[in-house]
Design a protein around this motif. Sequence first.
Motif, PDB file in Angstrom:
ATOM      1  N   SER A 102       0.821  -1.205   0.000  1.00 59.22           N
ATOM      2  CA  SER A 102       0.000   0.000   0.000  1.00 59.22           C
ATOM      3  C   SER A 102       0.858   1.260   0.000  1.00 59.22           C
ATOM      4  CB  SER A 102      -0.902  -0.001   1.235  1.00 59.22           C
ATOM      5  OG  SER A 102      -1.613   1.195   1.328  1.00 59.22           O
ATOM      6  N   ASP A 103       0.487   2.207  -0.842  1.00 61.33           N
ATOM      7  CA  ASP A 103       1.073   3.539  -0.806  1.00 61.33           C
ATOM      8  C   ASP A 103       0.105   4.517  -0.132  1.00 61.33           C
ATOM      9  OD1 ASP A 103       3.506   2.939  -1.938  1.00 61.33           O
ATOM     10  OD2 ASP A 103       2.902   3.448  -3.974  1.00 61.33           O
ATOM     11  N   GLN A 104      -0.806   3.972   0.668  1.00 55.43           N
ATOM     12  CA  GLN A 104      -1.793   4.778   1.380  1.00 55.43           C
ATOM     13  C   GLN A 104      -1.206   5.206   2.731  1.00 55.43           C
ATOM     14  OE1 GLN A 104      -5.254   5.125   0.425  1.00 55.43           O
ATOM     15  NE2 GLN A 104      -4.758   4.244  -1.553  1.00 55.43           N
ATOM     16  N   VAL A 105      -1.615   6.367   3.195  1.00 60.40           N
ATOM     17  CA  VAL A 105      -1.196   6.823   4.517  1.00 60.40           C
ATOM     18  C   VAL A 105      -1.736   5.835   5.544  1.00 60.40           C
ATOM     19  CG1 VAL A 105      -1.416   8.647   6.250  1.00 60.40           C
ATOM     20  CG2 VAL A 105      -1.132   9.238   3.842  1.00 60.40           C
ATOM     21  N   VAL A 106      -0.872   5.394   6.441  1.00 54.70           N
ATOM     22  CA  VAL A 106      -1.250   4.412   7.451  1.00 54.70           C
ATOM     23  C   VAL A 106      -2.126   5.086   8.500  1.00 54.70           C
ATOM     24  CG1 VAL A 106      -0.332   2.912   9.268  1.00 54.70           C
ATOM     25  CG2 VAL A 106       0.831   3.061   7.068  1.00 54.70           C
ATOM     26  N   ALA A 107      -3.227   4.401   8.856  1.00 50.49           N
ATOM     27  CA  ALA A 107      -4.134   4.928   9.874  1.00 50.49           C
ATOM     28  C   ALA A 107      -3.368   5.175  11.165  1.00 50.49           C
ATOM     29  CB  ALA A 107      -5.273   3.941  10.116  1.00 50.49           C
ATOM     30  N   GLY A 108      -3.532   6.352  11.719  1.00 46.27           N
ATOM     31  CA  GLY A 108      -2.825   6.710  12.941  1.00 46.27           C
ATOM     32  C   GLY A 108      -1.392   7.132  12.695  1.00 46.27           C
ATOM     33  N   GLY A 109      -0.954   7.179  11.458  1.00 43.31           N
ATOM     34  CA  GLY A 109       0.427   7.509  11.134  1.00 43.31           C
ATOM     35  C   GLY A 109       0.846   8.906  11.549  1.00 43.31           C
ATOM     36  N   ARG A 110      -0.113   9.783  11.657  1.00 43.00           N
ATOM     37  CA  ARG A 110       0.205  11.168  12.046  1.00 43.00           C
ATOM     38  C   ARG A 110       0.505  11.299  13.540  1.00 43.00           C
ATOM     39  NH1 ARG A 110      -0.920  14.984   8.166  1.00 43.00           N
ATOM     40  NH2 ARG A 110      -2.071  14.221   6.372  1.00 43.00           N
ATOM     41  N   VAL A 111       0.163  10.302  14.314  1.00 44.07           N
ATOM     42  CA  VAL A 111       0.339  10.364  15.765  1.00 44.07           C
ATOM     43  C   VAL A 111       1.737   9.915  16.192  1.00 44.07           C
ATOM     44  CG1 VAL A 111      -0.527   9.426  17.952  1.00 44.07           C
ATOM     45  CG2 VAL A 111      -2.112   9.972  16.120  1.00 44.07           C
ATOM     46  N   PHE A 112       2.346   9.036  15.412  1.00 48.01           N
ATOM     47  CA  PHE A 112       3.602   8.418  15.832  1.00 48.01           C
ATOM     48  C   PHE A 112       4.726   9.425  16.061  1.00 48.01           C
ATOM     49  CE2 PHE A 112       1.790   4.578  13.716  1.00 48.01           C
ATOM     50  CZ  PHE A 112       1.735   3.797  14.857  1.00 48.01           C
ATOM     51  N   LEU A 113       4.930  10.328  15.133  1.00 49.97           N
ATOM     52  CA  LEU A 113       6.045  11.265  15.244  1.00 49.97           C
ATOM     53  C   LEU A 113       5.901  12.194  16.448  1.00 49.97           C
ATOM     54  CD1 LEU A 113       8.724  11.925  13.936  1.00 49.97           C
ATOM     55  CD2 LEU A 113       7.540  13.540  12.457  1.00 49.97           C
ATOM     56  N   PRO A 114       4.763  12.867  16.628  1.00 51.25           N
ATOM     57  CA  PRO A 114       4.645  13.728  17.810  1.00 51.25           C
ATOM     58  C   PRO A 114       4.687  12.942  19.119  1.00 51.25           C
ATOM     59  CG  PRO A 114       2.728  14.007  16.369  1.00 51.25           C
ATOM     60  CD  PRO A 114       3.624  13.014  15.728  1.00 51.25           C
ATOM     61  N   ALA A 115       4.127  11.740  19.130  1.00 49.70           N
ATOM     62  CA  ALA A 115       4.154  10.937  20.360  1.00 49.70           C
ATOM     63  C   ALA A 115       5.590  10.559  20.714  1.00 49.70           C
ATOM     64  CB  ALA A 115       3.297   9.684  20.191  1.00 49.70           C
ATOM     65  N   GLY A 116       6.352  10.112  19.732  1.00 51.52           N
ATOM     66  CA  GLY A 116       7.739   9.733  19.985  1.00 51.52           C
ATOM     67  C   GLY A 116       8.588  10.907  20.417  1.00 51.52           C
ATOM     68  N   LEU A 117       8.427  12.029  19.750  1.00 53.83           N
ATOM     69  CA  LEU A 117       9.211  13.205  20.118  1.00 53.83           C
ATOM     70  C   LEU A 117       8.795  13.743  21.488  1.00 53.83           C
ATOM     71  CD1 LEU A 117       9.519  14.986  16.656  1.00 53.83           C
ATOM     72  CD2 LEU A 117      11.212  13.577  17.843  1.00 53.83           C
ATOM     73  N   GLY A 118       7.507  13.650  21.803  1.00 52.69           N
ATOM     74  CA  GLY A 118       7.049  14.065  23.135  1.00 52.69           C
ATOM     75  C   GLY A 118       7.654  13.194  24.227  1.00 52.69           C
ATOM     76  N   LEU A 119       7.665  11.880  24.008  1.00 45.62           N
ATOM     77  CA  LEU A 119       8.301  10.983  24.976  1.00 45.62           C
ATOM     78  C   LEU A 119       9.784  11.301  25.116  1.00 45.62           C
ATOM     79  CD1 LEU A 119       6.615   7.592  24.016  1.00 45.62           C
ATOM     80  CD2 LEU A 119       6.429   8.762  26.225  1.00 45.62           C
ATOM     81  N   LEU A 120      10.440  11.557  23.996  1.00 44.81           N
ATOM     82  CA  LEU A 120      11.866  11.873  24.018  1.00 44.81           C
ATOM     83  C   LEU A 120      12.144  13.149  24.815  1.00 44.81           C
ATOM     84  CD1 LEU A 120      14.656  11.022  23.035  1.00 44.81           C
ATOM     85  CD2 LEU A 120      14.251  12.400  20.995  1.00 44.81           C
ATOM     86  N   VAL A 121      11.334  14.165  24.623  1.00 41.54           N
ATOM     87  CA  VAL A 121      11.505  15.424  25.368  1.00 41.54           C
ATOM     88  C   VAL A 121      11.364  15.174  26.868  1.00 41.54           C
ATOM     89  CG1 VAL A 121      10.412  17.659  25.851  1.00 41.54           C
ATOM     90  CG2 VAL A 121      10.874  16.968  23.488  1.00 41.54           C
ATOM     91  N   LEU A 122      10.357  14.420  27.268  1.00 37.66           N
ATOM     92  CA  LEU A 122      10.161  14.124  28.693  1.00 37.66           C
ATOM     93  C   LEU A 122      11.338  13.346  29.264  1.00 37.66           C
ATOM     94  CD1 LEU A 122       6.367  13.203  28.707  1.00 37.66           C
ATOM     95  CD2 LEU A 122       7.439  15.290  29.602  1.00 37.66           C
ATOM     96  N   ILE A 123      11.842  12.384  28.510  1.00 42.50           N
ATOM     97  CA  ILE A 123      12.983  11.585  28.965  1.00 42.50           C
ATOM     98  C   ILE A 123      14.212  12.469  29.141  1.00 42.50           C
ATOM     99  CG2 ILE A 123      14.618   9.786  28.252  1.00 42.50           C
ATOM    100  CD1 ILE A 123      12.140   8.376  26.934  1.00 42.50           C
ATOM    101  N   VAL A 124      14.479  13.333  28.165  1.00 39.28           N
ATOM    102  CA  VAL A 124      15.652  14.214  28.253  1.00 39.28           C
ATOM    103  C   VAL A 124      15.517  15.169  29.436  1.00 39.28           C
ATOM    104  CG1 VAL A 124      16.883  16.093  27.085  1.00 39.28           C
ATOM    105  CG2 VAL A 124      16.282  14.021  25.823  1.00 39.28           C
ATOM    106  N   LEU A 125      14.328  15.700  29.654  1.00 42.30           N
ATOM    107  CA  LEU A 125      14.125  16.588  30.808  1.00 42.30           C
ATOM    108  C   LEU A 125      14.379  15.847  32.126  1.00 42.30           C
ATOM    109  CD1 LEU A 125      10.995  18.642  29.700  1.00 42.30           C
ATOM    110  CD2 LEU A 125      13.327  19.483  30.039  1.00 42.30           C
ATOM    111  N   LEU A 126      13.872  14.628  32.248  1.00 43.51           N
ATOM    112  CA  LEU A 126      14.096  13.867  33.477  1.00 43.51           C
ATOM    113  C   LEU A 126      15.579  13.600  33.712  1.00 43.51           C
ATOM    114  CD1 LEU A 126      11.167  11.302  33.407  1.00 43.51           C
ATOM    115  CD2 LEU A 126      11.604  13.003  35.173  1.00 43.51           C
ATOM    116  N   VAL A 127      16.295  13.218  32.670  1.00 44.66           N
ATOM    117  CA  VAL A 127      17.717  12.890  32.815  1.00 44.66           C
ATOM    118  C   VAL A 127      18.536  14.152  33.118  1.00 44.66           C
ATOM    119  CG1 VAL A 127      19.742  12.089  31.552  1.00 44.66           C
ATOM    120  CG2 VAL A 127      17.614  10.848  31.385  1.00 44.66           C
ATOM    121  N   THR A 128      18.172  15.251  32.493  1.00 45.89           N
ATOM    122  CA  THR A 128      18.930  16.485  32.677  1.00 45.89           C
ATOM    123  C   THR A 128      18.663  17.113  34.056  1.00 45.89           C
ATOM    124  OG1 THR A 128      18.796  16.887  30.313  1.00 45.89           O
ATOM    125  CG2 THR A 128      19.411  18.734  31.678  1.00 45.89           C
ATOM    126  N   LEU A 129      17.396  17.187  34.426  1.00 47.75           N
ATOM    127  CA  LEU A 129      17.028  17.866  35.679  1.00 47.75           C
ATOM    128  C   LEU A 129      17.117  16.953  36.905  1.00 47.75           C
ATOM    129  CD1 LEU A 129      13.964  19.881  34.336  1.00 47.75           C
ATOM    130  CD2 LEU A 129      16.342  20.653  34.599  1.00 47.75           C
TER     131      LEU A 129
END
Length: 131
Positions: A102-129
Amino acid sequence: MLYDLTKAAHLISLFVWIGGMVAVALALRYPALIHMKPLKAYDRAVTTPAMILALLFGILLGVQGGWFSSAWLAIKILLVLALSGLHGALVGKLRRAIWDSSDQVVAGGRVFLPAGLGLLVLIVLLVTLKP
C-alpha cells in the motif's frame, strides 16, 4: 572515564534508534512502497540493535550512577518502555504496509512522530534535571 564512555555509547545508540524511528514514522506518514522495504531491513539491522544497546547502556549508567532508588529514574524507565512500545508499533505498521503493498497513509500515522518526540523530550528533561 568508564562512565563517560558508557554515556557516549548510550547517546550514540539513542541517536541511531530515534533516527530510525523518525524515518519509519515519516515513511508511514508519506508512504512510498519503494522506500519501505529497505527501511524495514534497516530497522532490523540497525535501529532495533541500537534500541537494545541504548537500553543496556542506560541500565549500566543507572548502576554506575547509583540511581535505581531515584523516583525520576523509575519514571524515565516507564517512558523508555513506552518509547520501545512505540517503536514496536511503528515496525508493525511498516510491515503491514509492505504486506498490503500500500502507498496509502497508514491509519494513525500522524500520531507516531509527535508521540515519539514528546516521549523523548520528557525523557531528556528527566535525565537532565533529575528532579
